[in-house]
Design an enzyme around this catalytic site. Structure first.
Site, PDB file in Angstrom:
ATOM      1  CB  CYS A  91      43.119  57.559  -3.796  1.00 24.89           C
ATOM      2  SG  CYS A  91      42.810  56.666  -2.364  1.00 24.89           S
ATOM      3  CG  HIS A 102      38.523  59.682  -1.952  1.00 27.20           C
ATOM      4  ND1 HIS A 102      37.660  58.897  -1.818  1.00 27.20           N
ATOM      5  CD2 HIS A 102      39.673  59.186  -1.901  1.00 27.20           C
ATOM      6  CE1 HIS A 102      38.264  57.495  -1.978  1.00 27.20           C
ATOM      7  NE2 HIS A 102      39.464  57.615  -1.800  1.00 27.20           N
TER       8      HIS A 102
HETATM    9  P1  NAP Z   1      39.990  45.268  -6.670  1.00 27.11           P
HETATM   10  O1  NAP Z   1      39.117  45.909  -7.555  1.00 27.11           O
HETATM   11  O2  NAP Z   1      39.833  44.320  -5.585  1.00 27.11           O
HETATM   12  O3  NAP Z   1      41.147  44.567  -7.804  1.00 27.11           O
HETATM   13  C1  NAP Z   1      42.358  43.789  -7.420  1.00 27.11           C
HETATM   14  C2  NAP Z   1      42.942  43.545  -8.744  1.00 27.11           C
HETATM   15  O4  NAP Z   1      44.174  42.842  -8.209  1.00 27.11           O
HETATM   16  C3  NAP Z   1      42.371  42.418  -9.589  1.00 27.11           C
HETATM   17  O5  NAP Z   1      42.575  42.611 -10.827  1.00 27.11           O
HETATM   18  C4  NAP Z   1      42.882  41.107  -9.012  1.00 27.11           C
HETATM   19  O6  NAP Z   1      42.597  40.096  -9.777  1.00 27.11           O
HETATM   20  C5  NAP Z   1      44.322  41.596  -8.738  1.00 27.11           C
HETATM   21  N1  NAP Z   1      44.656  40.440  -7.750  1.00 27.11           N
HETATM   22  C6  NAP Z   1      44.672  40.082  -6.641  1.00 27.11           C
HETATM   23  N2  NAP Z   1      45.406  39.254  -6.087  1.00 27.11           N
HETATM   24  C7  NAP Z   1      46.193  39.049  -7.143  1.00 27.11           C
HETATM   25  C8  NAP Z   1      47.189  37.895  -7.150  1.00 27.11           C
HETATM   26  N3  NAP Z   1      47.553  37.085  -6.305  1.00 27.11           N
HETATM   27  N4  NAP Z   1      47.924  37.768  -8.266  1.00 27.11           N
HETATM   28  C9  NAP Z   1      47.599  38.676  -9.433  1.00 27.11           C
HETATM   29  N5  NAP Z   1      46.571  39.547  -9.286  1.00 27.11           N
HETATM   30  C10 NAP Z   1      45.855  39.673  -8.315  1.00 27.11           C
HETATM   31  O7  NAP Z   1      41.051  46.399  -6.162  1.00 27.11           O
HETATM   32  P2  NAP Z   1      41.290  47.898  -6.869  1.00 27.11           P
HETATM   33  O8  NAP Z   1      40.443  48.976  -6.325  1.00 27.11           O
HETATM   34  O9  NAP Z   1      41.571  47.827  -8.286  1.00 27.11           O
HETATM   35  O10 NAP Z   1      42.729  48.230  -6.032  1.00 27.11           O
HETATM   36  C11 NAP Z   1      43.947  47.355  -6.536  1.00 27.11           C
HETATM   37  C12 NAP Z   1      45.111  47.922  -5.557  1.00 27.11           C
HETATM   38  O11 NAP Z   1      45.511  49.099  -5.910  1.00 27.11           O
HETATM   39  C13 NAP Z   1      44.589  48.156  -3.840  1.00 27.11           C
HETATM   40  O12 NAP Z   1      44.915  47.082  -3.284  1.00 27.11           O
HETATM   41  C14 NAP Z   1      45.585  49.268  -3.475  1.00 27.11           C
HETATM   42  O13 NAP Z   1      46.891  48.625  -3.123  1.00 27.11           O
HETATM   43  C15 NAP Z   1      45.637  49.928  -4.908  1.00 27.11           C
HETATM   44  N6  NAP Z   1      45.114  51.355  -4.672  1.00 27.11           N
HETATM   45  C16 NAP Z   1      45.454  52.398  -4.415  1.00 27.11           C
HETATM   46  C17 NAP Z   1      44.980  53.485  -4.555  1.00 27.11           C
HETATM   47  C18 NAP Z   1      45.597  54.829  -4.388  1.00 27.11           C
HETATM   48  O14 NAP Z   1      45.300  55.461  -3.306  1.00 27.11           O
HETATM   49  N7  NAP Z   1      46.533  55.058  -5.230  1.00 27.11           N
HETATM   50  C19 NAP Z   1      43.507  53.529  -4.667  1.00 27.11           C
HETATM   51  C20 NAP Z   1      42.919  52.266  -4.890  1.00 27.11           C
HETATM   52  C21 NAP Z   1      43.556  51.105  -4.894  1.00 27.11           C
HETATM   53  P3  NAP Z   1      41.232  38.961 -10.094  1.00 27.11           P
HETATM   54  O15 NAP Z   1      40.227  39.544 -10.820  1.00 27.11           O
HETATM   55  O16 NAP Z   1      42.031  37.879 -10.712  1.00 27.11           O
HETATM   56  O17 NAP Z   1      41.083  38.611  -8.646  1.00 27.11           O
HETATM   57  N1  12T Z   2      42.883  50.924   2.106  1.00 27.90           N
HETATM   58  O1  12T Z   2      46.665  52.662  -1.798  1.00 27.90           O
HETATM   59  O2  12T Z   2      40.366  51.259   1.319  1.00 27.90           O
HETATM   60  O3  12T Z   2      47.242  52.734   0.119  1.00 27.90           O
HETATM   61  O4  12T Z   2      40.252  53.122   0.281  1.00 27.90           O
HETATM   62  C1  12T Z   2      44.029  53.031  -1.053  1.00 27.90           C
HETATM   63  C2  12T Z   2      42.700  53.031  -0.740  1.00 27.90           C
HETATM   64  C3  12T Z   2      44.599  51.622   0.954  1.00 27.90           C
HETATM   65  C4  12T Z   2      46.323  52.604  -0.513  1.00 27.90           C
HETATM   66  C5  12T Z   2      40.745  52.285   0.797  1.00 27.90           C
HETATM   67  C6  12T Z   2      43.148  51.519   1.122  1.00 27.90           C
HETATM   68  C7  12T Z   2      44.849  52.564  -0.520  1.00 27.90           C
HETATM   69  C8  12T Z   2      42.288  52.249   0.419  1.00 27.90           C
END
Ligand code: NAP
Ligand code: 12T
Length: 341
Positions: free
Chosen positions: A130, A243
């Site tokens: 991000c 951010h």
């Molecule tokens: P979040 O709100 O904690 O959501 C996590 C999601 O993943 C939920 O839908 C969860 O399902 C699912 N999940 C977790 N463990 C799983 C498993 N073993 N099998 C299937 N589904 C599973 O997190 P978020 O903020 O949406 O972020 C998710 C991921 O996106 C982060 O870990 C990161 O890698 C990435 N991310 C990237 C950016 C970026 O910079 N581009 C920004 C933010 C996040 P349940 O509800 O069933 O637990």
């Molecule tokens: N730890 O997608 O915590 O690499 O804000 C994005 C956001 C990892 C990533 C955070 C993180 C990622 C966070």
């Protein structure tokens, strides 16, 4: 007849996954069928899409059979385990985690910046971090015009970047502190309410954090220029969405702030908000819910001949994650790089 695609969203119950579903609907992405996937904990939950309520399914190796596009946002370990099955099933994967970003054969794409990288994909496309996305969206027009030799950036990152649990932690701690309750921290190593934590993701041997090194390495990969010097300090602040970044650059040739404003005003995905006389500059609260990257406080560095300083703000869950992933999907359909199974 226009083409329609079968789209799976892995992590559909999370902060980013829910925004992905919302943005697919908002932008009228040609979805024939939507399949929300999450962990088995989410069985019984439903996701709203258009006028439907779609039951969430547990992600497994068979989830992608017959699907065309899979948006992954369930963390890096889930991506590493399941993205290969999605590809084997014939899906193109847009992965929002850090799992594949630095693999040399996997394109790392911001559609406004390096759309051509999509052409070489072999099933997986990585969505950058991000903090990197919003920075390169704003810097690319300057890079193209005069070159950029060095970037020094400090970030002010919202808790939504960590996910749903961190959003709740900031709300709970704030309520507790204002009402004399007990403050608990689970997600972050310290209290985040009324605080700033100079610590995002894990510490590395060079004393930077992983988040800081993502900004270094991903910026170089997206701009295809390993000569750019980058140093980042990434800080978590008690903000829910968007951010903010204080970005200092040293350009190749000198450029004046007025020219930077002119370039950025016509740049795709950028809005210039830069009128200090009216207290006008980008704010996290105003960027939240929007698609653009907002740039202001553009000024000449008084300490360096070819230095420019600016303030860059964008919604981290939208352009920083879900919107950029959907835009990659749109770019794939436009270029005929997404096949219907
Ligand atoms: P979040 O709100 O904690 O959501 C996590 C999601 O993943 C939920 O839908 C969860 O399902 C699912 N999940 C977790 N463990 C799983 C498993 N073993 N099998 C299937 N589904 C599973 O997190 P978020 O903020 O949406 O972020 C998710 C991921 O996106 C982060 O870990 C990161 O890698 C990435 N991310 C990237 C950016 C970026 O910079 N581009 C920004 C933010 C996040 P349940 O509800 O069933 O637990
Ligand atoms: N730890 O997608 O915590 O690499 O804000 C994005 C956001 C990892 C990533 C955070 C993180 C990622 C966070």
């Amino acid at each position: 007849m226009s083409k329609k695609y079968k789209v799976a969203v892995a992590g559909a119950t999370g902060a980013v996954g829910r925004e992905m579903v919302k943005i697919l609907e908002e932008r009228d992405f040609p979805v024939e069928t939507l399949k929300p996937l999450a962990s088995s904990r989410s069985i019984g939950r439903k996701i709203e899409f258009r006028d439907q309520e779609i039951p969430v399914e547990a992600l497994d190796t068979d989830s992608f059979k017959g699907f065309d596009l899979a948006l992954f946002s369930a963390g890096a370990s889930v991506s590493k385990e399941f993205a290969p099955y999605a590809v084997k099933s014939g899906c193109v994967v847009v992965d929002n985690s850090s799992a594949f970003r630095m693999e040399s054969h996997i394109p790392l794409v911001v559609p406004e910046v390096n759309p051509k990288a999509l052409k070489s994909h072999s099933g997986i496309i990585a969505n950058p971090n991000c903090s990197t996305i919003q920075m390169v969206v704003a810097l690319k027009p300057i890079y193209d015009a005069v070159g950029i030799e060095r970037i020094v950036v400090s970030t002010y990152q919202a808790v939504s970047g960590t996910g749903q649990k961190a959003i709740e932690e900031l709300a709970d701690q704030t309520k507790a502190l204002l009402s004399g309750g007990e403050v608990k921290n689970k997600v972050y190593p310290h209290r985040i309410a009324f605080n700033c934590l100079p610590h995002i993701d894990a510490f590395l041997d060079n004393d930077y954090t992983k988040e800081e090194m993502k900004m270094v390495n991903e910026t170089r990969k997206i701009l295809s220029d390993d000569s750019i010097m980058v140093s980042a300090t990434t800080v978590r602040v008690p903000v829910f969405y968007s951010h903010s970044e204080a970005v200092w650059i040293e350009t190749g040739k000198k450029i004046i702030p007025e020219e930077v404003r002119r370039l950025l005003k016509k740049a795709p995905g950028v809005s210039v908000l830069d009128d200090p006389s009216r207290n006008e500059y980008p704010l996290a609260t105003n960027a939240a819910g929007k698609n653009d990257t907002f740039v202001g406080r553009i000024r000449e560095d008084i300490s360096c001949e070819r230095g420019i300083v600016m303030w860059i703000v964008s919604d981290n869950v939208r352009k920083g994650a879900a919107l950029n992933a959907v835009q990659i999907g749109e770019a794939l359909t436009d270029k005929g790089l997404l096949k219907i199974s």
